[in-house]
Design a protein around this motif. Structure first.
Motif, short mmCIF file in Angstrom:
data_model
loop_
_atom_site.label_atom_id
_atom_site.label_comp_id
_atom_site.label_asym_id
_atom_site.label_seq_id
_atom_site.Cartn_x
_atom_site.Cartn_y
_atom_site.Cartn_z
N LEU A 108 0.82 -1.21 0.00
CA LEU A 108 0.00 0.00 0.00
C LEU A 108 0.86 1.26 0.00
O LEU A 108 0.49 2.27 -0.61
CB LEU A 108 -0.93 0.00 1.22
N ALA A 109 2.01 1.20 0.68
CA ALA A 109 2.87 2.38 0.79
C ALA A 109 3.41 2.84 -0.56
O ALA A 109 3.77 4.00 -0.72
CB ALA A 109 4.04 2.10 1.75
N VAL A 110 3.48 1.93 -1.52
CA VAL A 110 3.94 2.32 -2.85
C VAL A 110 3.03 3.41 -3.42
O VAL A 110 3.48 4.30 -4.15
CB VAL A 110 3.95 1.09 -3.79
N PHE A 111 1.75 3.38 -3.05
CA PHE A 111 0.80 4.37 -3.55
C PHE A 111 0.58 5.50 -2.55
O PHE A 111 0.48 6.67 -2.94
CB PHE A 111 -0.53 3.68 -3.86
N THR A 112 0.51 5.18 -1.24
CA THR A 112 0.20 6.20 -0.25
C THR A 112 1.39 7.09 0.08
O THR A 112 1.22 8.28 0.34
CB THR A 112 -0.32 5.55 1.05
N LEU A 113 2.59 6.53 0.05
CA LEU A 113 3.78 7.32 0.41
C LEU A 113 4.00 8.49 -0.56
O LEU A 113 4.18 9.63 -0.12
CB LEU A 113 5.00 6.41 0.52
N PRO A 114 3.99 8.25 -1.88
CA PRO A 114 4.13 9.40 -2.80
C PRO A 114 3.02 10.42 -2.63
O PRO A 114 3.26 11.63 -2.76
CB PRO A 114 4.08 8.75 -4.18
N LEU A 115 1.80 9.97 -2.33
CA LEU A 115 0.69 10.89 -2.14
C LEU A 115 0.94 11.81 -0.95
O LEU A 115 0.79 13.04 -1.04
CB LEU A 115 -0.61 10.10 -1.94
N GLN A 131 9.91 20.18 -7.96
CA GLN A 131 11.22 19.67 -8.36
C GLN A 131 11.75 18.60 -7.42
O GLN A 131 12.54 17.76 -7.82
CB GLN A 131 12.23 20.83 -8.46
N VAL A 132 11.33 18.63 -6.16
CA VAL A 132 11.75 17.58 -5.23
C VAL A 132 10.62 16.60 -4.95
O VAL A 132 10.73 15.77 -4.08
CB VAL A 132 12.25 18.18 -3.89
N GLY A 133 9.54 16.74 -5.68
CA GLY A 133 8.39 15.87 -5.42
C GLY A 133 8.51 14.53 -6.11
O GLY A 133 9.31 14.35 -7.01
N LEU A 134 7.68 13.62 -5.64
CA LEU A 134 7.57 12.32 -6.29
C LEU A 134 6.53 12.43 -7.40
O LEU A 134 5.36 12.12 -7.21
CB LEU A 134 7.17 11.24 -5.27
N GLN A 135 6.93 12.92 -8.55
CA GLN A 135 6.01 13.07 -9.67
C GLN A 135 5.66 11.69 -10.23
O GLN A 135 6.19 10.68 -9.80
CB GLN A 135 6.65 13.96 -10.74
N PHE A 136 4.79 11.68 -11.23
CA PHE A 136 4.29 10.40 -11.73
C PHE A 136 5.42 9.47 -12.15
O PHE A 136 5.43 8.29 -11.81
CB PHE A 136 3.34 10.63 -12.91
N THR A 137 6.40 10.02 -12.89
CA THR A 137 7.50 9.17 -13.34
C THR A 137 8.31 8.67 -12.16
O THR A 137 8.79 7.53 -12.16
CB THR A 137 8.42 9.94 -14.29
N LYS A 138 8.45 9.51 -11.14
CA LYS A 138 9.20 9.09 -9.97
C LYS A 138 8.40 8.11 -9.13
O LYS A 138 8.97 7.23 -8.47
CB LYS A 138 9.62 10.31 -9.15
N THR A 139 7.07 8.27 -9.14
CA THR A 139 6.22 7.28 -8.47
C THR A 139 6.39 5.91 -9.11
O THR A 139 6.47 4.89 -8.42
CB THR A 139 4.74 7.71 -8.55
N LEU A 140 6.49 5.89 -10.43
CA LEU A 140 6.73 4.63 -11.13
C LEU A 140 8.10 4.06 -10.74
O LEU A 140 8.26 2.84 -10.62
CB LEU A 140 6.67 4.85 -12.64
N GLN A 141 9.09 4.94 -10.53
CA GLN A 141 10.41 4.48 -10.11
C GLN A 141 10.33 3.84 -8.72
O GLN A 141 10.94 2.79 -8.47
CB GLN A 141 11.39 5.65 -10.09
N VAL A 142 9.57 4.48 -7.82
CA VAL A 142 9.38 3.89 -6.48
C VAL A 142 8.70 2.54 -6.61
O VAL A 142 9.09 1.55 -5.96
CB VAL A 142 8.53 4.82 -5.59
N PHE A 143 7.67 2.48 -7.45
CA PHE A 143 6.95 1.22 -7.67
C PHE A 143 7.92 0.13 -8.14
O PHE A 143 7.91 -1.00 -7.63
CB PHE A 143 5.86 1.45 -8.72
#
Length: 293
Positions: A108-115, A131-143
Motif C-alpha cells: 500500500l505504501a507504494v501508492f500512499t507514500l508518494p501521495l 522539483q523535489v516531489g515524487l512526480q508520476f514518473t518518480k512514483t513509477l520508479q518507487v513502484f
C-alpha cells in the motif's frame, strides 16, 4: 548528493532491502488478514491516515522548516520496519500479525507514500514546481524499486525456500552496510548543520514515536485484540521503516535531499529507546494483570 557513487548505491540499497523483505514473505502472509480482520483494518487506518495527520499537526505546532517537515511526513508515511518483528518477538507480540501488516502495508505504501509526500511538498514548499516531489514518473520508479524486488524475493522463496532462508540474513546485512555508508556520506556533507537539525527535529521525532507506539497498542485493543496483538501493532506502527524513508530522501532520482533524510535518521536512533521502554511497560502491565487473575 549527486555523486555517481551515491547515484548507483542508493537505488541499489532500496532494491536490496526490498528483495530481503520479499525473501521473508509468502502469499500466505497476505491471506492471514482473514484471521484478525478488525485488528488489521484498524491498524492500517491508523498507519495510513491517522499517524500522517498527527505528524502534520506536530510539524505545524513546532513550526518546522520546510525540508524537515517534509522529512517527518515521509517518515510518517513509511510502513513498519523489520525491527518491529524483532521487538514484537522480544516483548511477547504476535509476530505473525507483524508479518501480515508489513506485507500489506509495504504494498500500500507504494501508492500512499508518494501521495503524502506530494501533499507535504505542496503545503510546505509551494511554488517549488514539484522539483523535489515524487512526480508520476518518480512514483513509477518507487513502484519499480519496491515491488519488483519484493516480488523477486517472494518468487525465490516460493521456488527455493532453502536458498531464501540462507540468503535472507546476508542480504539484510549487506543492505545495512551499504545504507550505513550512504548515511555517513550524507551526514558528512551536512556536518555543519547536524547539530541544528537534531535540535530542530529531536523533540518532534520523540513525540511522534511515543504517539505512534501508543496508538498501535490502543488500536489493537480497541479492535478486541489481545495483549499479544496489541504489542505487535504497537511495534509495527511505532517502528517506521527509516531505512526506506532515508533511502527515498537521499536518492538522486527521487527526493535527493539530506535535509529531508534528517528526521528519519534522528528517529532511527530514538525509536530503539522509546520502543524498548514501551515493550517493558507493556510486559510489566501484562504481568500485573496475570498476577491479579
Amino acid at each position: 548528493m549527486d555523486s555517481p557513487l551515491v547515484t548507483v548505491l542508493v537505488p541499489l540499497v532500496l532494491a536490496v532491502i526490498m528483495f530481503g523483505l520479499g525473501l521473508s514473505l509468502t502469499v500466505g502472509d497476505f491471506r492471514r488478514v482473514a484471521t484478525y480482520p478488525r485488528t488489521v483494518i484498524l491498524a492500517l487506518v491508523c498507519q495510513l491516515v491517522l499517524l500522517p495527520a498527527v505528524c502534520f499537526g506536530l510539524v505545524l505546532a513546532f513550526g518546522l522548516a520546510a525540508a524537515p517537515a517534509v522529512g517527518m511526513l515521509l517518515l510518517a508515511a513509511s510502513p513498519g520496519g523489520t525491527m518491529a518483528n524483532v521487538y514484537s518477538h522480544l516483548f511477547g507480540g504476535d509476530v505473525a500479525l507483524n508479518i501480515t501488516l508489513t506485507a500489506i502495508n509495504s504494498v500500500l505504501a507504494v501508492f500512499t507514500l508518494p501521495l503524502v509526500v506530494n501533499l507535504a511538498i505542496d503545503w510546505f514548499e509551494p511554488g517549488d514546481g514539484g522539483q523535489v516531489g515524487l512526480q508520476f514518473t518518480k512514483t513509477l520508479q518507487v513502484f519499480a524499486l519496491v515491488l519488483i524486488p519484493v516480488g523477486l524475493g517472494m518468487y525465490v522463496r516460493a521456488r527455493r525456500i532453502d536458498l531464501a532462508r540462507r540468503a535472507e540474513r546476508p542480504v539484510k546485512q549487506l543492505s545495512l552496510v551499504i545504507l550505513a555508508g550512504v548515511i555517513v556520506a550524507a551526514l558528512v556533507a551536512e556536518r555543519g548543520n547536524v547539530g541544528e537539525y537534531l535540535a530542530e527535529v529531536g523533540l518532534v521525532a520523540t513525540l511522534f514515536s511515543i504517539v505512534s507506539l501508543a496508538t498501535g497498542y490502543g488500536a489493537a485493543r480497541l479492535a478486541s485484540g489481545g495483549h499479544a496483538q496489541g504489542v505487535a501493532v504497537c511495534m509495527e506502527i511505532g517502528m517506521h521503516n527509516t531505512s526506506l524513508a532515508m533511502t527515498i530522501a537521499l536518492s538522486p532520482t527521487l527526493l535527493d535531499s539530506a535535509e529531508i533524510a534528517v528526521p528519519s535518521a534522528v528517529y532511527s536512533i530514538l525509536v530503539y529507546f522509546t520502543a524498548g521502554a514501551a515493550g517493558l511497560l507493556l510486559r510489566r502491565a501484562a504481568a500485573r494483570t496475570a498476577a491479579r487473575a
